[in-house]
Write a protein that holds these residues in place. Sequence first.
Motif: not given
Length: 580
Positions: A99-125
Amino acid sequence: MLDTRKKTAAALRSARWFAADDLRSFGHRSRMMQLGYAEEEFMGKPMIGILNTWSELNACHGHFPERVRDVKRGVAQAGGFAVEMPSLSVDETFTKPTSMLYRNMLAMEVEETIRSHPLDGVVLMGGCDKTTPGLVMGALTAGAPMIFLPAGPMLRGHYAGRVLGSGSDAWKFWDERRAGNITREEWLGIQGGIARSVGTCMTMGTASTMTAITEAMGLTLPNASSIPAADSGHQRMASACGRRIVEMVWEDLTPDRIVTDAAVRNAAIVAMATGCSTNAVVHLIAMARRAGVDLSLDDLDALGRVTPLLANVRPSGKDYLMEDFFYAGGLRALMKRIEGRLDTSAVTVTGGTLAEDLDGAKVYDDDVIRPLSNPVYHEGSLAVLRGNLCPDGAVIKPAACDPKYHVHEGPALVFDSYPEMKKAVEDETLEVTADHVLVLRNAGPQGGPGMPEWGMLPLPRRLVKEGHRDMLRISDARMSGTSYGACVLHVAPESFVGGPLALLRTGDTVRIDLPNRRLDMLVDAAELERRRAAWVAPEPRYQRGYGYMFQRHVGQANEGCDFDYLARSFGKVADEPEIY
């Protein structure tokens, strides 16, 4: 309490998508109506993204579909509008090669998901090992108000009158099975009883370590990381996260105001006091650097030398599991016990200070959460070694290994791959003694690939049958946070890129001196130079895709294994584009 900075509805980030009287905003509003929402449901309200790392193969997060509903209830109560955004699950059990191979992929996905959508705040589960650092790393970089919702540990395991701890007891009883001391019926009974509810490992493995670190950083509600997943209090905590994130948006309480130097130092101290997983080193450094905090291995070792281990929770502790830790008062109680060592002026997601969050916290069982006068171990959970085998550092968990290996010298038995090592240790004719030093290389960030949890090398079957249960083991891999033993990990630089571990040969003498933080091969410098001249770099693991990108940009273990181009010092992030 922190002075709040109230926003107006017009200042919401989501207003850029929905508020204008233009064609593009018309399209956004139209598509929301297509989804079944009336304008009064979402217009002028904070839009809260619930980033959910659930999947049907991630048992640790099996309760997350229900928790999404709890969060949404809280968001609605506070006057916000919640949307669920699925994120990469990165489950620990089934993801290959690691799973460590994909930690950075998740981090990139989270960053871009927040940046590219109309989100004012996020709950990280999150909660399963890599989801916590991956979510936090991405959200820290994105910068929107965020709160972390920990998955929570599973209930304690049981079989035949024994209390079982996930991971830790699997390793222990597997050795007994290999030695012929456990029947197949008993083995199947343990298999069915060791993980009996949703939630993360209930030992102080990587999951509980990382959620504790996240709480100590100020990114969760008080004591949120300790609540068992199956407890109804976990549902109430989830809805409270929903209410609080809406308030954080109006207050403009962004993560850069929370994750400061003081918060990171607090997290490192708490990690040591809990008996944290060795994986905490890699993740904490990566998280800190995303926040612009320069945290090093030497900083962690210095804190480890002066921070006693107080959580008597397996594997570093002897007796208890996370459920017991929660009943004893949880992380809030442990932090209260070491309050004098923490910077309690640090701000948390509550909007107040850590001092306010800890007010009134109590320890209800002094054997589970030890007083400073009676620690489980006089120093913290981790120690950092250096020497000619690991010039950039290596990590060991002193409290979880036999003390006789704190200072030890013995001949190396070196393996170049996991399959080679696995085959050899099952061979009962293998010429090995308990004084030997097992070495696995080519298992680091690039060599693994992804730095798999192979570092708790299995003891040779021959030694297990003789009654041995520990020996010195060295690798550039990681190990599960539920593991234990005299295992030196994260050797840096890794052998795959030409680190000194690549030059070690079977029969060379290896010496560890834990009190002086040394790890060396007793080989003449001139001989090492001859070996280096003859060393040939192995072929890259990947020729295409994500793995290709990973192996060219991943940092070494002492750097947190983040991608170089995601570091704050790499360059400026592109301005958020206008909404056309």
